[in-house]
Design a protein around this motif. Sequence first.
Motif, PDB file in Angstrom:
ATOM      1  N   LYS B   8       0.824  -1.204   0.000  1.00  0.00           N
ATOM      2  CA  LYS B   8       0.000   0.000   0.000  1.00  0.00           C
ATOM      3  C   LYS B   8       0.864   1.262   0.000  1.00  0.00           C
ATOM      4  O   LYS B   8       0.615   2.193  -0.778  1.00  0.00           O
ATOM      5  CB  LYS B   8      -0.921   0.001   1.219  1.00  0.00           C
ATOM      6  CG  LYS B   8      -1.849   1.198   1.261  1.00  0.00           C
ATOM      7  CD  LYS B   8      -2.893   1.066   2.353  1.00  0.00           C
ATOM      8  CE  LYS B   8      -3.901   2.221   2.247  1.00  0.00           C
ATOM      9  NZ  LYS B   8      -4.974   2.120   3.246  1.00  0.00           N
ATOM     10  N   GLN B  18      -5.604   1.067  -6.775  1.00  0.00           N
ATOM     11  CA  GLN B  18      -5.759  -0.379  -6.634  1.00  0.00           C
ATOM     12  C   GLN B  18      -6.169  -0.995  -7.963  1.00  0.00           C
ATOM     13  O   GLN B  18      -5.652  -2.034  -8.359  1.00  0.00           O
ATOM     14  CB  GLN B  18      -6.801  -0.697  -5.564  1.00  0.00           C
ATOM     15  CG  GLN B  18      -6.331  -0.445  -4.145  1.00  0.00           C
ATOM     16  CD  GLN B  18      -7.324  -0.937  -3.117  1.00  0.00           C
ATOM     17  OE1 GLN B  18      -8.476  -1.225  -3.444  1.00  0.00           O
ATOM     18  NE2 GLN B  18      -6.891  -1.026  -1.875  1.00  0.00           N
ATOM     19  N   SER B  33      -7.653  -5.277  -2.966  1.00  0.00           N
ATOM     20  CA  SER B  33      -7.903  -4.629  -1.683  1.00  0.00           C
ATOM     21  C   SER B  33      -7.676  -5.613  -0.535  1.00  0.00           C
ATOM     22  O   SER B  33      -7.092  -5.267   0.496  1.00  0.00           O
ATOM     23  CB  SER B  33      -9.338  -4.095  -1.661  1.00  0.00           C
ATOM     24  OG  SER B  33      -9.717  -3.744  -0.360  1.00  0.00           O
TER      25      SER B  33
END
Lengths: 95, 95
Positions: B8, B18, B33
Amino acid sequence: MQFGERIKELRESKELLQRQLAASLEIDTPMFSKIERGERRAKREQVLLLAELLEADVHDLLAVWLADQVYELVKDEEDANEALQMVINTVKKQQ
Amino acid sequence: MQFGERIKELRESKELLQRQLAASLEIDTPMFSKIERGERRAKREQVLLLAELLEADVHDLLAVWLADQVYELVKDEEDANEALQMVINTVKKQQ
DNA sequence: TTAAATTAGCCAAATATTGACAAGTCACAA
DNA sequence: TTGTGACTTGTCAATATTTGGCTAATTTAA
């Protein structure tokens, strides 16, 4: 790798047969044979039982049993050492 | 635990979405995710791709990715440390 | 408030693990 | 040799776990 050998040594030093321990664990003899040879893994609960039956140190057996599983996960990885060090640091803090 | 966070950070520092990385990995956004949040684990192959896409050190990423898996295995075990030390010794010799 | 980004929940398909059985090997005693 | 007991091998179905993807919700930012 190590767990099965350890069990086998303990079993033989107590002069027990596979089928006797297998019966105590409520599995059949072939299954026990596989556990000894590392072809199948014992359940955690079975490790506890084996420690009792073989009068062995349960923490010691659990450590070896766990180590086998970790080893299985990292054995082919070039970066195994780094990963293991990371986990050790994490585990230390977690206590 | 660590791998997702690392991804991330890298993703955000490169200002990627994403869905962009998900597309590159040929998975959908929800799946990506989940990988970022540690709800699902990335495949080894995906780690390699991510390292490339994010211009990150592949060994570093692999180590973190592996560490997550090892941690998952040992996190609730009292004897984790002993087990990990055993594996480190085994891995050292194996080289 | 809207629109994009991210997350949550669910389900079916694919994979892996498990336990059990039958049949095999091996060592050795009769 | 033949038979017996201990152990091993191989296979199979049942069960569990993992996987991927969909829809719908929620959050974020303009």
